[in-house]
Design an enzyme around this catalytic site. Sequence first.
Site, PDB file in Angstrom:
ATOM      1  N   LYS A  94      25.436  38.760  72.797  1.00  0.00           N
ATOM      2  CA  LYS A  94      25.156  39.496  73.778  1.00  0.00           C
ATOM      3  C   LYS A  94      25.811  38.948  75.141  1.00  0.00           C
ATOM      4  O   LYS A  94      26.159  39.744  76.108  1.00  0.00           O
ATOM      5  CB  LYS A  94      23.687  39.366  74.312  1.00  0.00           C
ATOM      6  CG  LYS A  94      23.034  40.494  73.505  1.00  0.00           C
ATOM      7  CD  LYS A  94      21.562  40.830  73.929  1.00  0.00           C
ATOM      8  CE  LYS A  94      20.758  41.647  73.254  1.00  0.00           C
ATOM      9  NZ  LYS A  94      20.353  41.329  71.822  1.00  0.00           N
ATOM     10  N   GLU A 116      17.198  44.442  82.931  1.00  0.00           N
ATOM     11  CA  GLU A 116      15.710  44.782  82.310  1.00  0.00           C
ATOM     12  C   GLU A 116      15.907  44.298  80.622  1.00  0.00           C
ATOM     13  O   GLU A 116      17.093  43.786  80.367  1.00  0.00           O
ATOM     14  CB  GLU A 116      15.474  46.266  81.952  1.00  0.00           C
ATOM     15  CG  GLU A 116      16.149  46.954  80.543  1.00  0.00           C
ATOM     16  CD  GLU A 116      17.665  46.900  80.319  1.00  0.00           C
ATOM     17  OE1 GLU A 116      18.288  46.837  81.550  1.00  0.00           O
ATOM     18  OE2 GLU A 116      18.010  46.932  79.401  1.00  0.00           O
ATOM     19  N   SER A 382      25.549  38.756  64.120  1.00  0.00           N
ATOM     20  CA  SER A 382      25.219  38.877  65.351  1.00  0.00           C
ATOM     21  C   SER A 382      24.609  37.678  66.202  1.00  0.00           C
ATOM     22  O   SER A 382      24.612  37.507  67.422  1.00  0.00           O
ATOM     23  CB  SER A 382      24.623  40.342  65.678  1.00  0.00           C
ATOM     24  OG  SER A 382      23.132  40.303  65.232  1.00  0.00           O
TER      25      SER A 382
HETATM   26  C1  LIG Z   1      19.891  42.209  71.001  1.00  0.00           C
HETATM   27  C2  LIG Z   1      20.389  42.047  69.537  1.00  0.00           C
HETATM   28  C3  LIG Z   1      20.865  42.859  68.693  1.00  0.00           C
HETATM   29  C4  LIG Z   1      20.701  44.455  68.851  1.00  0.00           C
HETATM   30  O1  LIG Z   1      21.839  44.973  69.925  1.00  0.00           O
HETATM   31  P1  LIG Z   1      22.889  45.536  69.843  1.00  0.00           P
HETATM   32  O2  LIG Z   1      23.235  46.109  71.102  1.00  0.00           O
HETATM   33  O3  LIG Z   1      22.738  46.725  68.712  1.00  0.00           O
HETATM   34  O4  LIG Z   1      23.949  44.843  69.107  1.00  0.00           O
HETATM   35  C5  LIG Z   1      21.263  42.662  67.439  1.00  0.00           C
HETATM   36  N1  LIG Z   1      21.391  41.087  66.979  1.00  0.00           N
HETATM   37  C6  LIG Z   1      21.156  40.154  67.707  1.00  0.00           C
HETATM   38  C7  LIG Z   1      21.150  38.815  67.307  1.00  0.00           C
HETATM   39  C8  LIG Z   1      20.694  40.598  69.133  1.00  0.00           C
HETATM   40  O5  LIG Z   1      20.336  39.625  69.869  1.00  0.00           O
END
Ligand SMILES: *Cc1c(COP(=O)(O)O)cnc(C)c1O
Length: 398
Positions: A94, A116, A382
């Site tokens: 993020k 938000e 992610s």
């Molecule tokens: C917020 C988040 C997501 C989902 O958000 P996307 O915008 O779909 O990437 C996925 N993995 C993690 C670790 C997150 O913090």
Amino acid sequence: MSMQESKYQVSQKGYYGKFGGAYIPEMLYPNVEELRENYLQIINEPSFQAQFRSLLKDYVGRPTPLYFATRLSEKFGAKIYLKREDLCHTGAHKVNNTVGQILLARALGKKKIIAETGAGQHGVATATVCALMGMDCVVYMGEIDMARQKPNVERMKILGAQVIPATSGSKTLKDATNEAMRHWINNPADTHYIIGSVVGPHPYPDMVARFQSVISEEIKAQLLEKEQKTDPDFIFACVGGGSNAAGAYYHYLDKEDVKLIAVEASGLGNESGKSAATTALGKEGVLHGSRTLLMQTSDGQVVEPYSISAGLDYPGIGPFHANLFDSGRARFVGITDEEAMNAGLLLSRLEGIIPAVESAHAFAALSKVDLGKDKIVVVNLSGRGDKDLETYIKWGKY
Ligand SMILES: *Cc1c(COP(=O)(O)O)cnc(C)c1O
């Protein structure tokens, strides 16, 4: 990075196929218009790119490694690489977007930032870059979410952000979004609104996708070094709103040989009424300012989503992904809570990496797709699992 002539990229008018656009109240029009008119020029300026790249390198810790997962590869009979977004500062992808947007806000002369947040992860990433830049930060968060996600509320406060509870409606993300919009309408001149995924009115989805596209830019260079070719056979990524997936796919969109696997949260199962699998359950409609796919009742009310992972617990997907689904460019796979938790525990034991529960969904999908022997597979990891320790403990079974 000019407007690309790809059917998967945003059009001049702000659409991905039939999805996208800017369906916003008239009061918000000047704010969004200011962004739309300026974002490409600002992002493409060499001085902007230099600052962005420098912060990604020295502050976020990029490039993140592309790690060849030996034991996972043995298990699946494919060559599986993990793109380690979990090693970014603050623990997930993020921050790539919040760094980009705060530089953009500064270039536009804004002094204050609003955001938000649902589970608090986007709020923390925003509060982080506001501290970095010395900007005022107000984060709207549903009152119920604040109680559920106390550590993230405290993180934001430690970082100097003001966290304002949204007390209307269901007191969750959608109400926090409404409050943030209201704030922005009332403070158009000095405030920038940082949206955390590839959602919202044009130009947000395109802007966020561009900031996250550094992920696939790095994958190309790293694969070239490790495999002597830039393209994998598969890219797996989980989709909440879709920003980490958009980043991992971005530079491969027009390479149709690269199979894109988008993984949604099926919660307790798509027939259970407790799911967040938008492509399986959703229909076209307008959500958060764009035409997209969303889960809704027959009379158009947004259905409350459910997933064990806060980041995938969203009733829609961004227009970028709605178009990938509609065109068949990406294959969408649903993963239940149970499948995700098992995959998270498997990755922990096989590779010594405890993934975020969101990312665990992407790993679970490895067993749902016929990979083929020795194919090159990239899984976008992610985020890290530290924030989800409570969820793992409650789940048990380890
Ligand atoms: C917020 C988040 C997501 C989902 O958000 P996307 O915008 O779909 O990437 C996925 N993995 C993690 C670790 C997150 O913090």
